[in-house]
Design a protein around this motif. Structure first.
Motif, PDB file in Angstrom:
ATOM      1  N   PRO A  67      30.893 -43.773 -18.716  1.00 16.62           N
ATOM      2  CA  PRO A  67      31.220 -44.325 -17.391  1.00 16.62           C
ATOM      3  C   PRO A  67      32.069 -45.582 -17.499  1.00 16.62           C
ATOM      4  O   PRO A  67      31.921 -46.363 -18.441  1.00 16.62           O
ATOM      5  N   ASN A  68      32.931 -45.758 -16.520  1.00 15.27           N
ATOM      6  CA  ASN A  68      33.705 -46.996 -16.401  1.00 15.27           C
ATOM      7  C   ASN A  68      32.873 -48.002 -15.623  1.00 15.27           C
ATOM      8  O   ASN A  68      32.396 -47.701 -14.520  1.00 15.27           O
ATOM      9  N   PRO A  69      32.661 -49.213 -16.148  1.00 15.92           N
ATOM     10  CA  PRO A  69      31.821 -50.209 -15.477  1.00 15.92           C
ATOM     11  C   PRO A  69      32.231 -50.524 -14.040  1.00 15.92           C
ATOM     12  O   PRO A  69      31.399 -50.919 -13.226  1.00 15.92           O
ATOM     13  N   GLY A 111      31.604 -54.106  -9.010  1.00 13.82           N
ATOM     14  CA  GLY A 111      32.736 -53.374  -9.564  1.00 13.82           C
ATOM     15  C   GLY A 111      33.544 -52.680  -8.489  1.00 13.82           C
ATOM     16  O   GLY A 111      34.785 -52.721  -8.497  1.00 13.82           O
ATOM     17  N   LEU A 112      32.856 -52.055  -7.534  1.00 17.38           N
ATOM     18  CA  LEU A 112      33.549 -51.386  -6.431  1.00 17.38           C
ATOM     19  C   LEU A 112      34.338 -52.393  -5.607  1.00 17.38           C
ATOM     20  O   LEU A 112      35.474 -52.126  -5.191  1.00 17.38           O
ATOM     21  N   ALA A 113      33.738 -53.556  -5.377  1.00 16.91           N
ATOM     22  CA  ALA A 113      34.421 -54.605  -4.613  1.00 16.91           C
ATOM     23  C   ALA A 113      35.660 -55.102  -5.349  1.00 16.91           C
ATOM     24  O   ALA A 113      36.698 -55.391  -4.733  1.00 16.91           O
ATOM     25  N   SER A 114      35.579 -55.193  -6.679  1.00 15.14           N
ATOM     26  CA  SER A 114      36.715 -55.688  -7.454  1.00 15.14           C
ATOM     27  C   SER A 114      37.900 -54.728  -7.387  1.00 15.14           C
ATOM     28  O   SER A 114      39.063 -55.156  -7.401  1.00 15.14           O
ATOM     29  N   LEU A 115      37.612 -53.423  -7.296  1.00 17.89           N
ATOM     30  CA  LEU A 115      38.689 -52.450  -7.131  1.00 17.89           C
ATOM     31  C   LEU A 115      39.435 -52.711  -5.824  1.00 17.89           C
ATOM     32  O   LEU A 115      40.668 -52.684  -5.774  1.00 17.89           O
ATOM     33  N   VAL A 125      26.369 -48.049  -5.112  1.00 19.86           N
ATOM     34  CA  VAL A 125      26.790 -47.048  -6.082  1.00 19.86           C
ATOM     35  C   VAL A 125      26.190 -45.689  -5.730  1.00 19.86           C
ATOM     36  O   VAL A 125      26.872 -44.650  -5.815  1.00 19.86           O
ATOM     37  N   GLU A 126      24.930 -45.671  -5.320  1.00 18.08           N
ATOM     38  CA  GLU A 126      24.263 -44.422  -4.968  1.00 18.08           C
ATOM     39  C   GLU A 126      24.958 -43.736  -3.795  1.00 18.08           C
ATOM     40  O   GLU A 126      25.159 -42.512  -3.804  1.00 18.08           O
ATOM     41  N   ASP A 127      25.309 -44.516  -2.775  1.00 17.62           N
ATOM     42  CA  ASP A 127      25.976 -43.934  -1.616  1.00 17.62           C
ATOM     43  C   ASP A 127      27.368 -43.446  -1.995  1.00 17.62           C
ATOM     44  O   ASP A 127      27.802 -42.375  -1.551  1.00 17.62           O
ATOM     45  N   GLY A 166      29.908 -41.871 -13.833  1.00 14.14           N
ATOM     46  CA  GLY A 166      28.497 -41.823 -14.231  1.00 14.14           C
ATOM     47  C   GLY A 166      27.690 -40.686 -13.660  1.00 14.14           C
ATOM     48  O   GLY A 166      26.472 -40.788 -13.543  1.00 14.14           O
ATOM     49  N   LEU A 167      28.331 -39.565 -13.323  1.00 17.16           N
ATOM     50  CA  LEU A 167      27.611 -38.411 -12.782  1.00 17.16           C
ATOM     51  C   LEU A 167      27.409 -37.321 -13.825  1.00 17.16           C
ATOM     52  O   LEU A 167      26.785 -36.306 -13.537  1.00 17.16           O
ATOM     53  N   ASN A 168      27.942 -37.514 -15.012  1.00 14.19           N
ATOM     54  CA  ASN A 168      27.729 -36.539 -16.102  1.00 14.19           C
ATOM     55  C   ASN A 168      26.834 -37.134 -17.171  1.00 14.19           C
ATOM     56  O   ASN A 168      26.815 -38.333 -17.387  1.00 14.19           O
TER      57      ASN A 168
END
Length: 258
Positions: A33-35, A42-46, A151-153, A256-258
């Motif tokens: 997985p990519n952090p 992490g999502l916010a930083s994107l 992350v879950e959503d 991170g789903l695999n």
């Protein structure tokens, strides 16, 4: 594309926009997985990186000038503005708490796309008028606040998108609009990889983005050909399905789903 001062150090995506669309030297299949996709931070930083890009390319006065002074250079610049608007739109849709896109941004992206599609026609003027109407352009100088989802959503939302892509790509043929819809959905995932790819050229995200980029280019060419010949249906060839399945499998590893 004309950029604001300081762009060189301010937007990694613009700096490497063309580089990530170049085939990586070596294969770099994702193995972990990519952090960036493993936490809200992490999502916010994107999103912050995409906004940084937007803030450097979106100058209201320049946009108005490009719209009112047609030329080959203006067209190329407006195409790039539209691409960044689509990337920003997809970050709102896929990573935002409510999975919703600001109305003004969505309207601008859609209308500019229609404008660009008929750039050499006199009919483009109606889209120019719509874009220049009111305060639409000025309102996009300051994009509304973004709250990242969990992350879950995110994983749940993206899984539904996988299902939609899998259904469409499993059909032997699709009506032209559905075929175009398949391309849009695949491109949404590709857009999430643009920042990670730009941050690490030749790395796993760059390699995977290039796989998605090739798929979307292929789908786009098939769609354009279908429209040119007024086709009602377009074949979804087995190789397209194979390529999509492979890319989606690697993307699941990245998030991170695999």
């Amino acid at each position: 594309m004309e950029m604001r001062e300081g762009l060189g150090g301010g937007s990694i995506l613009v700096k490497n926009f063309e580089a990530i669309r170049t085939k990586p030297i070596a294969e770099a299949i994702p193995t972990k997985p990519n952090p960036l996709f493993q936490s809200q931070e992490g999502l916010a930083s994107l999103f912050v990186e995409v906004i940084t890009t937007w803030s450097h390319i979106f100058d209201p006065a320049n946009i108005r000038s490009l719209l009112t002074t047609p030329s080959e250079q203006s067209f190329l610049q407006l195409k790039k503005v539209r691409r960044i608007a689509s990337i920003l739109t997809d970050h709102f849709r896929l990573l935002g708490e409510n999975h919703s896109v600001p109305v003004n941004l969505d309207s601008f992206r859609y209308t500019l796309g229609k404008h660009n599609d008929i750039y050499d026609s006199s009919k483009r003027q109606k889209y120019v008028d719509k874009l220049l109407q009111g305060d639409l352009i000025d309102s996009l100088s300051d994009i509304e606040r973004f709250t990242p989802t969990s992350v879950e959503d995110f994983q749940g939302y993206i899984t539904n998108l996988f299902d939609e892509i899998n259904y469409l790509s499993s059909q032997p043929e699709l009506i032209v609009d559905k075929f175009h819809g398949l391309r849009i959905k695949v491109r949404q995932i590709a857009n999430l990889l643009q920042i990670p790819a730009a941050q690490n050229l030749q790395g796993e995200a760059h390699w995977l983005f290039f796989q998605f980029f090739n798929i979307t280019e292929n789908l786009g060419s098939k769609h354009d050909e279908g429209k040119k010949f007024h086709s009602k249906f377009l074949e979804v060839k087995p190789q397209i399905k194979k390529d999509i399945d492979s890319a989606l499998g690697h993307f699941k590893t990245i998030i991170g789903l695999n």
